[in-house]
Design an enzyme around this catalytic site. Structure first.
Site, PDB file in Angstrom:
ATOM      1  N   GLU A  81       0.881  -1.146  -0.026  1.00 34.89           N
ATOM      2  CA  GLU A  81       0.124  -0.097   0.077  1.00 34.89           C
ATOM      3  C   GLU A  81       0.824   1.253  -0.019  1.00 34.89           C
ATOM      4  O   GLU A  81       0.487   2.392  -0.143  1.00 34.89           O
ATOM      5  CB  GLU A  81      -0.906   0.156   1.227  1.00 34.89           C
ATOM      6  CG  GLU A  81      -2.082  -1.092   1.091  1.00 34.89           C
ATOM      7  CD  GLU A  81      -3.104  -1.037   2.179  1.00 34.89           C
ATOM      8  OE1 GLU A  81      -2.681  -0.694   3.428  1.00 34.89           O
ATOM      9  OE2 GLU A  81      -4.120  -1.451   2.053  1.00 34.89           O
ATOM     10  N   GLU A 112       6.526 -22.245   7.588  1.00 35.03           N
ATOM     11  CA  GLU A 112       7.087 -21.313   8.355  1.00 35.03           C
ATOM     12  C   GLU A 112       8.074 -22.222   9.534  1.00 35.03           C
ATOM     13  O   GLU A 112       8.546 -21.302  10.385  1.00 35.03           O
ATOM     14  CB  GLU A 112       5.971 -20.690   9.285  1.00 35.03           C
ATOM     15  CG  GLU A 112       5.161 -21.881  10.240  1.00 35.03           C
ATOM     16  CD  GLU A 112       4.136 -21.226  11.018  1.00 35.03           C
ATOM     17  OE1 GLU A 112       4.140 -21.359  12.391  1.00 35.03           O
ATOM     18  OE2 GLU A 112       3.190 -20.552  10.441  1.00 35.03           O
TER      19      GLU A 112
END
Length: 273
Positions: A81, A112
């Site tokens: 963004e 992960e």
């Protein structure tokens, strides 16, 4: 015995399936209200990290986020963004998620748990001592994130983190930890809830403050935003109308001519001098 993360503590509520819709919504909202207060307690730590990121960026550095699952998605979201909001290049703030971009939509099994993969991912971007790396993990125990932070720190790279558990391995590995303790989730262990909200708030604070300090906001306006749709063109037009005291047609013409609010305003004011 290892301490369980604060985010894994049992919910204060039970028999959730027996609650009415109103009870569910009311109780979730009750828990959510505590999040901003927890974030407020960490403002000094956030300020320290923001100032360090700013100093690095002023000298050509970049900001990297690494995370897994919800935490990784929030980092990628914040990074993605920055270009449309502040008009910066897409390589200034970079978000990486365990398992790669496919993990933004679907869980990637065991991604992960690899302590070496984050550093491999970061090397693809030639991360260096000029940059800052922020690890994001609600529990503070994610191997991908901890491994990346440790490897980066060994290479002399500034490291910070955002976690929602106290005394976590991630905070211990990071030079500048931000520990927003949000407590047990409404649904036990569901860190997409309060912990995710806390992380989003902190990420908003970090990137927005840095961009303002870099001069990417004038007054309170996003003068460098990308004009990528009609809504944003309309917003830019209104900004020019307010700043130059001109009508909508004139403001729209200036925006079309110069391609950004900043250029339209600065060039017009220079002509009036």
């Amino acid at each position: 015995m290892k301490k369980n993360p604060d985010t894994e503590r049992t919910s204060k509520y039970n028999d959730l399936e027996k609650m009415s819709t109103t009870e569910l919504l009311t109780n979730i909202n009750k828990e959510d209200k505590s999040v901003p207060e927890s974030v407020e307690e960490q403002i000094p730590a956030i300020q320290t990290l923001v100032d360090i990121i700013l100093s690095k960026m002023e000298n050509g550095g970049r900001l990297f986020y690494i995370g897994a699952g919800t935490s990784g998605r929030l980092g990628v979201l914040d990074a993605s963004e920055c270009p449309p909001t502040f008009g910066v290049t897409d390589d200034l703030v970079i978000g990486l998620i365990a398992g790669g971009d496919v993990a933004l939509r679907k869980a990637v099994e065991n991604a992960e748990d690899d302590t070496a993969q984050a550093w491999k991912d970061l090397q693809g971007y030639k991360i260096s001592e000029e940059d800052v790396l922020v690890g994001i993990a609600a529990s503070g125990t994610t191997p991908y994130v901890i491994g990346g932070i440790k490897d980066a720190r060994e290479k002399g790279i500034v490291t910070g983190c955002i976690t929602c558990s106290s005394g976590s391995p991630l905070a211990e590995a990071s030079e500048y930890p931000i520990e927003v303790i949000t407590g047990p989730e409404f649904v036990t262990g569901s860190t997409r809830m309060k912990a995710g909200t806390a992380q989003k708030l902190v990420l908003n604070m970090i990137s927005t403050s840095v961009m303002i300090k870099l001069g990417r906001v004038k007054g309170n306006k996003m003068v460098d935003m990308q004009l990528s749709n009609k809504k944003l063109v309309g917003r830019g037009t209104r900004m020019i109308m307010e700043e130059l005291d001109v009508d909508e047609a004139k403001a729209a013409d200036l925006l079309k001519k110069y391609g950004s609010v900043r250029k339209a305003v600065s060039n017009s004011k220079n002509k009036l001098k």
